[in-house]
Motif scaffolding. Structure first.
Motif, short mmCIF file in Angstrom:
data_model
loop_
_atom_site.label_atom_id
_atom_site.label_comp_id
_atom_site.label_asym_id
_atom_site.label_seq_id
_atom_site.Cartn_x
_atom_site.Cartn_y
_atom_site.Cartn_z
N SER A 220 0.85 -1.19 0.00
CA SER A 220 0.00 0.00 0.00
C SER A 220 0.89 1.24 0.00
CB SER A 220 -0.90 -0.01 1.23
OG SER A 220 -1.48 1.26 1.45
N GLY A 221 0.38 2.32 -0.56
CA GLY A 221 1.14 3.56 -0.58
C GLY A 221 1.44 4.10 0.80
N THR A 222 0.63 3.70 1.78
CA THR A 222 0.84 4.19 3.14
C THR A 222 1.75 3.27 3.96
OG1 THR A 222 -1.19 3.08 3.86
CG2 THR A 222 -1.37 5.40 3.21
N ASP A 223 2.19 2.16 3.36
CA ASP A 223 3.13 1.28 4.05
C ASP A 223 4.51 1.93 4.10
OD1 ASP A 223 1.20 -0.64 4.39
OD2 ASP A 223 1.85 -1.90 2.71
N VAL A 224 5.29 1.58 5.11
CA VAL A 224 6.64 2.13 5.24
C VAL A 224 7.55 1.49 4.20
CG1 VAL A 224 8.63 2.39 6.75
CG2 VAL A 224 6.32 2.61 7.69
N ALA A 225 8.24 2.32 3.43
CA ALA A 225 9.19 1.83 2.43
C ALA A 225 10.57 1.67 3.01
CB ALA A 225 9.23 2.79 1.24
N LEU A 226 10.98 2.62 3.86
CA LEU A 226 12.30 2.58 4.49
C LEU A 226 12.28 3.46 5.73
CD1 LEU A 226 13.81 5.50 3.65
CD2 LEU A 226 13.91 4.36 1.45
N PHE A 227 13.23 3.21 6.60
CA PHE A 227 13.44 4.06 7.76
C PHE A 227 14.74 4.84 7.58
CE2 PHE A 227 10.77 0.86 10.02
CZ PHE A 227 9.86 1.72 10.62
N LEU A 228 14.67 6.15 7.71
CA LEU A 228 15.85 6.97 7.84
C LEU A 228 16.09 7.23 9.32
CD1 LEU A 228 15.17 9.58 5.00
CD2 LEU A 228 16.64 7.55 4.89
N LEU A 229 17.30 7.60 9.67
CA LEU A 229 17.62 7.87 11.06
C LEU A 229 17.81 9.36 11.27
CD1 LEU A 229 20.11 4.98 11.92
CD2 LEU A 229 17.61 5.01 12.02
N SER A 230 17.33 9.83 12.40
CA SER A 230 17.45 11.24 12.74
C SER A 230 18.27 11.40 14.01
CB SER A 230 16.06 11.87 12.96
OG SER A 230 16.17 13.20 13.39
N GLY A 231 19.26 12.28 13.98
CA GLY A 231 19.96 12.66 15.20
C GLY A 231 19.09 13.63 15.97
N GLY A 232 19.63 14.17 17.06
CA GLY A 232 18.83 15.15 17.80
C GLY A 232 19.28 15.30 19.22
N THR A 233 18.34 15.62 20.09
CA THR A 233 18.68 15.96 21.46
C THR A 233 18.87 14.75 22.36
OG1 THR A 233 16.32 16.18 21.93
CG2 THR A 233 17.50 18.17 21.33
N THR A 234 18.66 13.55 21.84
CA THR A 234 18.96 12.33 22.59
C THR A 234 19.97 11.52 21.82
OG1 THR A 234 17.12 11.17 21.55
CG2 THR A 234 16.67 12.26 23.63
#
Length: 516
Positions: free
Chosen positions: A156-170
């Motif tokens: 489905s178009g709403t299914d996750v295709a990939l995960f990117l990673l985000s840096g941040g305050t933790t």
């Protein structure tokens, strides 16, 4: 990509050192890998952590995952046990796909260590000449498929295709779920703006685990062009590639771009006439350096700004030099919404800098399984970027800095809190990590501390032992009797950033005097 493969099956689409794959060959290898991963027991929506250097295996494995419906979690080469273990556990990954020894670090051993401690990770697939016990040979999985036609998944178009990673305050990276709908829109819209087509030859210099270069790799493959991958950012390695492959487009961060300009001035041996466009993103490039691209490299500059969470801004071909060199562009989608607010969430006056909030058709609505963080970062579809920007009357943005306690080292986001925690473990009474300006990387990590004087070697060793990515290591320690405080008793990091900037300016001035 199937359309491009059907139209030009024998056109070369992927180049890595001596390997040249046509569209037919790339799909055959990707489908072969997808079929073998399915035999291994991987199924649509299963997650795999992908930590590979910039080689052909990264691209083909990504395509294989998309064909099978398996969701790759895009890790970076610089990540170590702390980050890889965290994302493996958080994603519930069933496999880690990694390399052998890269720049002296044994990623294969790390993957097995993570898998042994994981409740979900069953497999370790490796690109290495020597496989450890229990490793599966990724290159064998990437061999061409048999005569049997592989039927790709139909998500489905709403299914996750990939995960990117985000840096941040933790310290632990957050998982950014990019769906088929939002990421495919981003890729297609970006390709349209940049005129990517069959004649495009894209040089992938930046780590493919980042969303920005992966966008252009997929855009080029979808359009029927050619991707050249390189595992080195140096001009010495890439200028010959540009000449040999007729590269038309590439993406850099300011530190790499500046080194390319310096090298070109010193060495003009290679023909870079094919190069039409260099994109610069990750952090703001100094205006005076931006103006040198045409005269020195003979190509156009495209300034950009964006984030793995969604929003992408670009200057446009044909924009005046003032816009290209002094802004970070404007949103690629007419439906992107932007708000600039102050620290209390109130709109700022026109032309004034403010914290950027954004929402739009390809911006995510939240991090994966991160309810506490989502409560502060997202509201009614609006994502709080933590970036301080100014919006010009023509809609272009100028990035002024960060509101969050994050250090942007050459495009890698580093949590100040994470660095400070290690300082406390080393015996500091009070610690504050701040960004110090750097002409190459934009920012580096400076750690202020009181109490016990910290030894940089021991601090780095402690962080390495904990499995922290090396790019997070403090590059300057400042020991002081006390730290400045705000009126409410918090460490005044604005004052510390001003202090380290003043120290650097004084040192630079003394150096110039001694040299003269």
């Amino acid at each position: 990509m199937e359309k491009a493969a059907a139209a030009t099956p024998d056109a070369v689409c992927l180049v890595d050192r001596g390997l040249r794959l046509t569209y037919r060959q790339l799909l055959s290898r990707a489908d072969g890998a997808a079929a073998r991963m399915r035999e291994l027991g991987l199924r649509p929506d299963d997650r795999v952590v992908l930590q590979l250097p910039n080689h052909w295996e990264f691209v083909v494995t990504t395509v294989a995952c998309l064909r099978l419906g398996v969701v790759p979690v895009m890790a970076l080469q610089g990540h170590r046990k702390q980050e890889i273990a965290a994302v493996t556990e958080h994603a519930g990954a069933r496999a880690v796909i990694t390399a052998g020894i890269v720049k002296g670090f044994d990623h294969q051993a790390l993957a097995h260590e993570v898998a042994a401690e994981s409740e979900t990770c069953e497999h370790v697939l490796v690109t290495a000449d020597e496989l450890q016990e229990g490793s599966l040979d990724l290159r064998a999985y990437l061999c061409p498929s048999s005569d049997e036609v592989f039927e790709p998944a139909e998500p489905s178009g709403t299914d996750v295709a990939l995960f990117l990673l985000s840096g941040g305050t933790t310290g632990a990276p957050k998982l950014i779920p990019r769906t088929h709908n939002d990421f495919s829109y981003l890729v297609k819209r970006a390709a349209e703006i940049c005129g990517i087509g069959r004649d495009t030859v894209y040089l992938a210099v930046l780590p493919l685990g980042h969303g920005f270069p992966m966008t252009w790799v997929l855009a080029t493959l979808f359009a029927g062009g050619r991707v050249v991958v390189t595992d080195s950012p140096t001009a010495e390695r890439n200028f010959p590639l540009i000449e040999a492959e007729g590269v038309t487009m590439t993406s850099l961060v300011p530190a790499i771009a500046q080194r390319w300009l310096e090298h070109r001035v010193a060495d003009s041996a290679h023909d870079l006439g094919s190069l039409e466009l260099v994109q610069v993103s990750g952090s703001r490039i100094p205006d005076e350096i931006a103006g040198r691209f045409g005269p020195v490299l003979g190509c156009a500059l495209q300034n950009g700004y964006g984030m793995g969470e969604g929003l992408m801004c670009l200057t446009r071909p044909g924009d005046p030099a003032e816009v290209v060199c002094r802004t970070q562009g404007r949103p690629i989608c007419p439906d992107d919404e932007l708000r600039l607010v102050d620290a209390d969430g109130r709109p700022v006056a026109d032309g004034e800098p403010g914290i950027l909030l954004t929402r739009g058709p390809y911006t995510v609505r939240g991090y994966y399984r991160a309810e506490e963080r989502n409560a502060t970062a997202f509201s009614d579809g609006w994502y709080n970027t933590g970036d301080i920007v100014r919006m010009l009357p023509d809609g272009n943005l100028v990035v002024e800095g960060r509101e969050k306690d994050v250090i942007n080292r050459g495009g890698e986001k580093i949590s100040a809190e994470e660095i400070e925690n290690f300082a406390y473990q080393a015996g500091a009474s009070l610690a504050a990590a701040v960004a110090m300006p750097d002409p190459d990387l934009g920012e580096r990590v400076c750690l202020y501390s009181t109490g016990k004087r910290l030894d940089p070697g021991r601090l780095h060793a402690a962080m390495e032992a904990a499995g922290v990515a090396t790019f997070k290591f403090p590059e300057r320690l400042v020991h002081t009797d006390s730290l400045p405080l705000t009126a409410v008793g918090k460490v005044d990091k604005k004052a510390l950033r001003a202090d380290i900037a003043a120290r650097l300016a004084t040192e630079r001035l003394l150096g110039e005097r001694q040299a003269s």
